[in-house]
Design a protein around this motif. Structure first.
Motif, PDB file in Angstrom:
ATOM      1  N   MET A 192       0.840  -1.200   0.000  1.00 53.47           N
ATOM      2  CA  MET A 192       0.000   0.000   0.000  1.00 53.47           C
ATOM      3  C   MET A 192       0.875   1.250   0.000  1.00 53.47           C
ATOM      4  SD  MET A 192      -2.935   1.120   2.745  1.00 53.47           S
ATOM      5  CE  MET A 192      -3.878  -0.362   2.411  1.00 53.47           C
ATOM      6  N   ASP A 193       0.506   2.226  -0.801  1.00 54.75           N
ATOM      7  CA  ASP A 193       1.258   3.479  -0.914  1.00 54.75           C
ATOM      8  C   ASP A 193       1.126   4.267   0.397  1.00 54.75           C
ATOM      9  OD1 ASP A 193       2.349   5.923  -1.534  1.00 54.75           O
ATOM     10  OD2 ASP A 193       1.419   6.042  -3.510  1.00 54.75           O
ATOM     11  N   LEU A 194       2.284   4.585   1.028  1.00 56.14           N
ATOM     12  CA  LEU A 194       2.251   5.319   2.297  1.00 56.14           C
ATOM     13  C   LEU A 194       1.687   6.725   2.133  1.00 56.14           C
ATOM     14  CD1 LEU A 194       5.596   4.308   4.060  1.00 56.14           C
ATOM     15  CD2 LEU A 194       3.271   3.578   4.594  1.00 56.14           C
ATOM     16  N   SER A 195       1.844   7.311   0.934  1.00 55.15           N
ATOM     17  CA  SER A 195       1.293   8.654   0.724  1.00 55.15           C
ATOM     18  C   SER A 195      -0.230   8.641   0.798  1.00 55.15           C
ATOM     19  CB  SER A 195       1.748   9.219  -0.621  1.00 55.15           C
ATOM     20  OG  SER A 195       1.223   8.456  -1.701  1.00 55.15           O
ATOM     21  N   LEU A 196      -0.836   7.522   0.369  1.00 56.88           N
ATOM     22  CA  LEU A 196      -2.287   7.407   0.476  1.00 56.88           C
ATOM     23  C   LEU A 196      -2.705   7.325   1.944  1.00 56.88           C
ATOM     24  CD1 LEU A 196      -3.159   4.858  -2.370  1.00 56.88           C
ATOM     25  CD2 LEU A 196      -3.135   7.355  -2.463  1.00 56.88           C
ATOM     26  N   LEU A 197      -1.942   6.573   2.726  1.00 54.00           N
ATOM     27  CA  LEU A 197      -2.240   6.473   4.161  1.00 54.00           C
ATOM     28  C   LEU A 197      -2.063   7.821   4.856  1.00 54.00           C
ATOM     29  CD1 LEU A 197      -0.790   3.115   5.542  1.00 54.00           C
ATOM     30  CD2 LEU A 197      -3.169   3.877   5.512  1.00 54.00           C
ATOM     31  N   ARG A 198      -1.014   8.547   4.466  1.00 52.88           N
ATOM     32  CA  ARG A 198      -0.786   9.869   5.060  1.00 52.88           C
ATOM     33  C   ARG A 198      -1.964  10.798   4.762  1.00 52.88           C
ATOM     34  NH1 ARG A 198       2.202  14.539   2.943  1.00 52.88           N
ATOM     35  NH2 ARG A 198       2.816  15.883   4.681  1.00 52.88           N
ATOM     36  N   THR A 199      -2.439  10.768   3.528  1.00 53.09           N
ATOM     37  CA  THR A 199      -3.588  11.595   3.169  1.00 53.09           C
ATOM     38  C   THR A 199      -4.820  11.152   3.944  1.00 53.09           C
ATOM     39  OG1 THR A 199      -2.716  12.019   0.960  1.00 53.09           O
ATOM     40  CG2 THR A 199      -5.082  12.322   1.268  1.00 53.09           C
ATOM     41  N   PHE A 200      -5.016   9.841   4.050  1.00 52.09           N
ATOM     42  CA  PHE A 200      -6.168   9.327   4.785  1.00 52.09           C
ATOM     43  C   PHE A 200      -6.144   9.769   6.247  1.00 52.09           C
ATOM     44  CE2 PHE A 200      -7.291   5.938   7.815  1.00 52.09           C
ATOM     45  CZ  PHE A 200      -8.680   6.036   7.732  1.00 52.09           C
ATOM     46  N   ILE A 201      -5.001   9.640   6.911  1.00 56.27           N
ATOM     47  CA  ILE A 201      -4.896  10.031   8.324  1.00 56.27           C
ATOM     48  C   ILE A 201      -5.154  11.526   8.480  1.00 56.27           C
ATOM     49  CG2 ILE A 201      -3.340  10.240  10.288  1.00 56.27           C
ATOM     50  CD1 ILE A 201      -4.361   7.428   9.820  1.00 56.27           C
ATOM     51  N   THR A 202      -4.656  12.319   7.564  1.00 59.22           N
ATOM     52  CA  THR A 202      -4.872  13.767   7.641  1.00 59.22           C
ATOM     53  C   THR A 202      -6.349  14.114   7.478  1.00 59.22           C
ATOM     54  OG1 THR A 202      -2.666  14.136   6.715  1.00 59.22           O
ATOM     55  CG2 THR A 202      -4.180  16.008   6.698  1.00 59.22           C
ATOM     56  N   VAL A 203      -7.026  13.463   6.526  1.00 55.45           N
ATOM     57  CA  VAL A 203      -8.466  13.696   6.354  1.00 55.45           C
ATOM     58  C   VAL A 203      -9.225  13.231   7.593  1.00 55.45           C
ATOM     59  CG1 VAL A 203     -10.515  13.071   5.025  1.00 55.45           C
ATOM     60  CG2 VAL A 203      -8.376  13.555   3.841  1.00 55.45           C
ATOM     61  N   HIS A 204      -8.847  12.088   8.128  1.00 52.46           N
ATOM     62  CA  HIS A 204      -9.522  11.555   9.321  1.00 52.46           C
ATOM     63  C   HIS A 204      -9.413  12.528  10.478  1.00 52.46           C
ATOM     64  CE1 HIS A 204     -10.129   8.943  12.862  1.00 52.46           C
ATOM     65  NE2 HIS A 204     -10.903   8.222  12.065  1.00 52.46           N
ATOM     66  N   ARG A 205      -8.248  13.114  10.651  1.00 51.31           N
ATOM     67  CA  ARG A 205      -8.038  14.051  11.760  1.00 51.31           C
ATOM     68  C   ARG A 205      -8.691  15.405  11.481  1.00 51.31           C
ATOM     69  NH1 ARG A 205      -1.663  12.355  12.777  1.00 51.31           N
ATOM     70  NH2 ARG A 205      -2.104  10.713  14.314  1.00 51.31           N
ATOM     71  N   ALA A 206      -8.681  15.819  10.222  1.00 52.31           N
ATOM     72  CA  ALA A 206      -9.220  17.137   9.870  1.00 52.31           C
ATOM     73  C   ALA A 206     -10.731  17.133   9.735  1.00 52.31           C
ATOM     74  CB  ALA A 206      -8.595  17.630   8.570  1.00 52.31           C
ATOM     75  N   GLY A 207     -11.322  15.998   9.363  1.00 54.95           N
ATOM     76  CA  GLY A 207     -12.763  15.933   9.166  1.00 54.95           C
ATOM     77  C   GLY A 207     -13.235  16.648   7.919  1.00 54.95           C
ATOM     78  N   SER A 208     -12.298  16.928   7.021  1.00 62.62           N
ATOM     79  CA  SER A 208     -12.651  17.693   5.824  1.00 62.62           C
ATOM     80  C   SER A 208     -11.594  17.492   4.757  1.00 62.62           C
ATOM     81  CB  SER A 208     -12.772  19.180   6.179  1.00 62.62           C
ATOM     82  OG  SER A 208     -12.693  20.003   5.043  1.00 62.62           O
ATOM     83  N   PHE A 209     -12.023  17.256   3.506  1.00 65.42           N
ATOM     84  CA  PHE A 209     -11.078  17.172   2.401  1.00 65.42           C
ATOM     85  C   PHE A 209     -10.393  18.523   2.179  1.00 65.42           C
ATOM     86  CE2 PHE A 209     -13.193  13.424  -0.057  1.00 65.42           C
ATOM     87  CZ  PHE A 209     -12.812  12.567   0.961  1.00 65.42           C
ATOM     88  N   THR A 216      -9.187  14.118  -2.779  1.00 62.16           N
ATOM     89  CA  THR A 216     -10.356  13.278  -3.079  1.00 62.16           C
ATOM     90  C   THR A 216      -9.957  12.064  -3.905  1.00 62.16           C
ATOM     91  OG1 THR A 216     -11.798  15.233  -3.043  1.00 62.16           O
ATOM     92  CG2 THR A 216     -12.646  13.261  -4.143  1.00 62.16           C
ATOM     93  N   SER A 217      -9.098  12.279  -4.904  1.00 63.95           N
ATOM     94  CA  SER A 217      -8.656  11.188  -5.764  1.00 63.95           C
ATOM     95  C   SER A 217      -7.865  10.150  -4.966  1.00 63.95           C
ATOM     96  CB  SER A 217      -7.789  11.741  -6.901  1.00 63.95           C
ATOM     97  OG  SER A 217      -7.252  10.702  -7.683  1.00 63.95           O
ATOM     98  N   GLN A 218      -7.005  10.596  -4.059  1.00 56.65           N
ATOM     99  CA  GLN A 218      -6.209   9.663  -3.266  1.00 56.65           C
ATOM    100  C   GLN A 218      -7.089   8.832  -2.334  1.00 56.65           C
ATOM    101  OE1 GLN A 218      -2.731  11.226  -1.343  1.00 56.65           O
ATOM    102  NE2 GLN A 218      -2.109  12.428  -3.124  1.00 56.65           N
ATOM    103  N   ILE A 219      -8.085   9.471  -1.732  1.00 59.62           N
ATOM    104  CA  ILE A 219      -8.980   8.728  -0.844  1.00 59.62           C
ATOM    105  C   ILE A 219      -9.788   7.701  -1.639  1.00 59.62           C
ATOM    106  CG2 ILE A 219     -10.972   8.913   0.698  1.00 59.62           C
ATOM    107  CD1 ILE A 219      -8.320   9.838   1.927  1.00 59.62           C
ATOM    108  N   ARG A 220     -10.248   8.072  -2.808  1.00 59.83           N
ATOM    109  CA  ARG A 220     -10.991   7.127  -3.646  1.00 59.83           C
ATOM    110  C   ARG A 220     -10.110   5.949  -4.067  1.00 59.83           C
ATOM    111  NH1 ARG A 220     -14.266  11.532  -7.406  1.00 59.83           N
ATOM    112  NH2 ARG A 220     -15.970  11.925  -5.919  1.00 59.83           N
ATOM    113  N   THR A 221      -8.838   6.239  -4.368  1.00 52.75           N
ATOM    114  CA  THR A 221      -7.905   5.172  -4.723  1.00 52.75           C
ATOM    115  C   THR A 221      -7.723   4.200  -3.564  1.00 52.75           C
ATOM    116  OG1 THR A 221      -6.700   6.601  -6.264  1.00 52.75           O
ATOM    117  CG2 THR A 221      -5.534   4.661  -5.442  1.00 52.75           C
TER     118      THR A 221
END
Length: 298
Positions: free
Chosen positions: A1-18, A33-38
């Motif tokens: 799994m691409d770590l950059s996708l996980l980093r984006t996911f964790i940031t969205v999870h903490r921020a509550g907003s894209f 949005t594209s990274q989360i969909r991926t």
């Protein structure tokens, strides 16, 4: 799994907003949005429920964040520690109330500046402004009187601030000894009031905590800086409620006097807040730890 996708996911999870996550990551919202969909396609499960005011994690999203965030933060810490060792200068962006930040926080951080830290500070009069700036990535570390909600920000109690009801000696003499204790706050209605805002935030908080009432008078002098409030009170402009750390020198010199010594003085708690996960960055962690240590003597 691409770590950059996980980093984006964790940031969205903490921020509550894209949108907010995009600002923190330095990406466009469509890219986030594209990274989360991926990532959702790779996992075969939805991670967020989209709403008008942001996103809410699904149970799968919450589980992934709980399992992945500590490991991702640890990787960031390893990478940033190496970076910190290679660079003698790191910049800390600090924000907080002007008086407390000037009198307490900035002097306390001076030794770190001698060790190579570069420091930039911003002053805000409301906790909401300060926390919004932190969430948006404008600051690294903030001092606030409001405990943030949600998972994006993490707060640690820093210290308690005692509030004191003060006035120039001539006003205290007019009240007479024991008048306030005997007759209550009604005797203060004849005194002008010096405050930082028309809503009388300090006076109202003091009245509520000590007298279980609201002040019956309006502000006579409004000056949006507690240092100016102190100077006005010392000059005889009226009564004021001030943090003890700010007025203790004036009290010792007799420029102002405490009108009351309540058994339980009103307190206000300061917090140190960061974006969740950023204490993995050495320069932020060092400043955070340094301020907590200094606050033991405040």
């Amino acid at each position: 799994m691409d770590l950059s996708l996980l980093r984006t996911f964790i940031t969205v999870h903490r921020a509550g907003s894209f949108t907010r996550a995009a600002a923190l990551l330095g990406l466009s919202q469509p890219a986030v949005t594209s990274q989360i969909r991926t990532l959702e396609r790779q996992l075969g499960r939805p991670l967020f429920l989209r709403g008008a005011r942001g996103v809410t994690p699904t149970t799968v999203g919450d589980e992934l964040a709980h399992r992945a965030a500590p490991h991702l933060d640890a990787l960031v810490e390893i990478a940033e520690t190496e970076l910190d060792e290679e660079s003698a200068v790191r910049t800390l962006h600090l924000a907080g109330p002007p008086e407390f930040t000037s009198a307490r926080a900035l002097p306390a951080l001076a030794p770190l500046v001698a060790q190579g830290l570069t420091l930039r500070s911003s002053f805000f009069t409301t906790a909401e402004e300060t926390l919004e700036g932190l969430a948006a990535g404008h600051h690294d570390l903030v001092i606030t009187t409001s405990h943030p909600r949600g998972g994006l920000l993490t707060a640690t109690p820093l210290c308690d601030e005692e509030h004191v009801l003060v006035a120039a000696p001539r006003w205290a003499a007019r009240l007479g000894p024991g008048a306030l204790r005997h007759d209550g706050p009604v005797v203060l209605e004849r005194l002008p009031v010096v405050e930082v805002h028309e809503s009388l935030p300090f006076v109202s908080r003091y009245w509520s905590a000590v007298f279980d009432a609201l002040p019956a008078t309006a502000g006579t002098v409004i000056a949006p800086d507690l240092r100016a409030v102190l100077e006005c009170a010392a000059a005889g402009a009226g009564l004021a409620v001030l943090p003890r750390y700010l007025c203790e020198g004036a009290l010792a010199r007799g420029e102002v006097v405490a009108l009351l010594d309540p058994p339980v003085p009103p307190l206000r708690t300061y917090f140190l807040a960061v974006r969740t996960g950023t204490l993995a960055l050495p320069h932020i962690a060092r400043a955070h730890e340094w301020l907590l240590g200094a606050a033991a003597d405040w």
